[in-house]
Design an enzyme around this catalytic site. Structure first.
Site, PDB file in Angstrom:
ATOM      1  N   LYS A 202      45.585 -38.240 -37.186  1.00  0.00           N
ATOM      2  CA  LYS A 202      44.303 -38.191 -37.921  1.00  0.00           C
ATOM      3  C   LYS A 202      43.081 -38.046 -36.897  1.00  0.00           C
ATOM      4  O   LYS A 202      42.930 -39.008 -36.198  1.00  0.00           O
ATOM      5  CB  LYS A 202      44.345 -39.447 -38.722  1.00  0.00           C
ATOM      6  CG  LYS A 202      43.119 -39.273 -39.773  1.00  0.00           C
ATOM      7  CD  LYS A 202      42.848 -40.751 -40.540  1.00  0.00           C
ATOM      8  CE  LYS A 202      41.547 -40.564 -41.495  1.00  0.00           C
ATOM      9  NZ  LYS A 202      41.163 -41.927 -41.987  1.00  0.00           N
ATOM     10  N   HIS A 221      40.723 -52.386 -44.207  1.00  0.00           N
ATOM     11  CA  HIS A 221      42.085 -51.970 -44.284  1.00  0.00           C
ATOM     12  C   HIS A 221      42.854 -52.386 -43.321  1.00  0.00           C
ATOM     13  O   HIS A 221      42.474 -52.619 -42.177  1.00  0.00           O
ATOM     14  CB  HIS A 221      41.930 -50.402 -44.712  1.00  0.00           C
ATOM     15  CG  HIS A 221      42.030 -49.523 -43.490  1.00  0.00           C
ATOM     16  ND1 HIS A 221      40.736 -49.556 -42.785  1.00  0.00           N
ATOM     17  CD2 HIS A 221      42.635 -48.999 -42.692  1.00  0.00           C
ATOM     18  CE1 HIS A 221      40.895 -48.703 -41.569  1.00  0.00           C
ATOM     19  NE2 HIS A 221      42.127 -48.485 -41.801  1.00  0.00           N
ATOM     20  N   ASP A 223      46.553 -50.647 -41.426  1.00  0.00           N
ATOM     21  CA  ASP A 223      47.275 -49.421 -41.522  1.00  0.00           C
ATOM     22  C   ASP A 223      48.500 -49.498 -41.988  1.00  0.00           C
ATOM     23  O   ASP A 223      49.215 -50.529 -41.758  1.00  0.00           O
ATOM     24  CB  ASP A 223      47.511 -48.810 -39.860  1.00  0.00           C
ATOM     25  CG  ASP A 223      45.950 -48.507 -39.270  1.00  0.00           C
ATOM     26  OD1 ASP A 223      45.052 -48.444 -40.099  1.00  0.00           O
ATOM     27  OD2 ASP A 223      45.785 -48.327 -38.120  1.00  0.00           O
ATOM     28  N   HIS A 277      40.839 -53.922 -40.345  1.00  0.00           N
ATOM     29  CA  HIS A 277      39.608 -53.378 -39.467  1.00  0.00           C
ATOM     30  C   HIS A 277      38.925 -52.253 -40.344  1.00  0.00           C
ATOM     31  O   HIS A 277      39.307 -52.221 -41.474  1.00  0.00           O
ATOM     32  CB  HIS A 277      40.382 -52.769 -38.203  1.00  0.00           C
ATOM     33  CG  HIS A 277      41.284 -51.531 -38.462  1.00  0.00           C
ATOM     34  ND1 HIS A 277      42.674 -51.915 -39.214  1.00  0.00           N
ATOM     35  CD2 HIS A 277      41.331 -50.242 -38.481  1.00  0.00           C
ATOM     36  CE1 HIS A 277      43.430 -51.008 -39.174  1.00  0.00           C
ATOM     37  NE2 HIS A 277      42.385 -49.774 -38.645  1.00  0.00           N
TER      38      HIS A 277
END
Length: 335
Positions: A202, A221, A223, A277
């Site tokens: 990404k 959020h 991962d 994070h």
């Protein structure tokens, strides 16, 4: 065009010194009000070339248990490979908008791959100050070149070269993390699909923001991947949540930032911690980052490693197909 890109919004916001209300975060999220300043703890840094493997295993396992995030130096990827990798990504985002839209994620696509701005369900209708490009970089059998930019012309070759190096880092990391759990070196990789383990790139593009005190590049959020291997540019922005506070993650040139993701937390039955994070933005400079997410095949069911389960350590997580986990995560549905 499905929606206005953040890069376009940023360009039109410069002269007015404000941002549209959908980008203004609530007070409990605004970075100016929630970032801890002064003497702050630092995310662990690990020398990946430590000749003492038992020490390296210990450091990686400790960082994964206590932080869920660490930086690795002396990782073996040549600096010129990283520089070229960043350069072609930056050049893609500097193309005219119409050229970037060629790679836009189709509205009806079930895949995450492609160019876009919206990734998941937006809480309270709030938007992130970022655009992105997703595509798989290995294994070759999983690559869809439809989403690999043809411009700049060197994009494909540079990404293929980087993928060889990052795959080596990922393989070594999973081995160290397995040994840190007291299981066989290949246990985690095999449980994540073995040679079918996907490396999903990404590229995050965070344009200058007139009100960086109010906006977020990516909200808080964890991962959903197993591990994330991230290359940032030099503009500060990554923050980690620890002990009830948000802290800046110090930029270290040529280091790789490693995140423990949800699938690794599940496989380890909670011994390793998926890290919370977020990303802040800058008033004058563009921030970019290049995370690579190590993901299992979509139909593979992930649950705690059987070797870690006994009467004293019952499973803390349900076994679930990765595609079902990802759907719930992106649509904010309880797992």
């Amino acid at each position: 065009m499905e929606e206005e890109r953040v890069q376009t919004v940023a360009f039109s916001s410069v002269s007015v010194d404000t941002i549209p209300p959908e980008f203004i975060r609530s007070e409990k999220e605004q970075p100016a009000l929630t970032t801890c300043r002064g003497q702050i703890p630092q995310v662990p840094t690990v020398d990946f070339n430590d000749p003492d493997e038992s020490n390296l295993i210990r450091l990686v396992a400790e960082a994964s248990r206590e932080w869920g995030m660490f930086q690795i130096v002396n990782h073996g990827i040549p600096s010129e490979v990283i520089t070229d990798f960043q350069k072609v990504g930056k050049e893609f985002f500097e193309l005219p908008q119409v050229e970037k839209e060629v790679y836009a994620k189709p509205a009806d696509s079930k895949s995450i791959e492609g160019y876009g701005s919206k990734l998941q369900k937006e809480v309270e209708g709030k938007k992130a100050w970022s655009d992105h490009l997703f595509h798989i970089i290995c294994p070759p059998s999983a690559i869809n070149y439809q989403y690999w930019p043809k411009n700049p012309p060197s994009y494909r070759g540079v990404n293929e070269e980087y993928s060889k190096w990052v795959e080596g880092v990922g393989h070594k990391l999973l081995g160290l993390l397995s040994l840190g759990l007291g299981v066989d070196k290949n246990e985690l990789k095999d449980s994540l699909g073995g040679d079918e383990l996907k490396y999903l790139l990404k590229i995050n593009y965070y344009p200058p923001c007139p009100r960086p005190d109010l906006a977020l590049g990516v909200p808080a959020h964890t991962d959903m991947s197993a591990i994330t291997i991230l290359v940032p540019n030099e503009v500060q922005g990554l923050q980690v949540f620890r002990d009830g506070h948000w802290f800046d993650v110090k930029y270290i040139p040529n280091a790789l930032v490693i995140h423990v993701g949800d699938q690794l937390e599940i496989l380890s039955n909670g011994k390793y911690r998926s890290v919370l994070h977020r990303t802040t933005v800058n008033k004058d400079m563009t921030r970019m980052s290049w995370p690579v997410f190590l993901e299992p095949p979509s139909e593979l069911a992930i649950g705690p490693l059987p070797k870690l389960i006994d009467d004293k350590n019952p499973p803390k997580y349900k076994k679930k197909k990765y595609c079902d986990y990802a759907y719930c995560k992106l649509n904010k549905i309880s797992q």
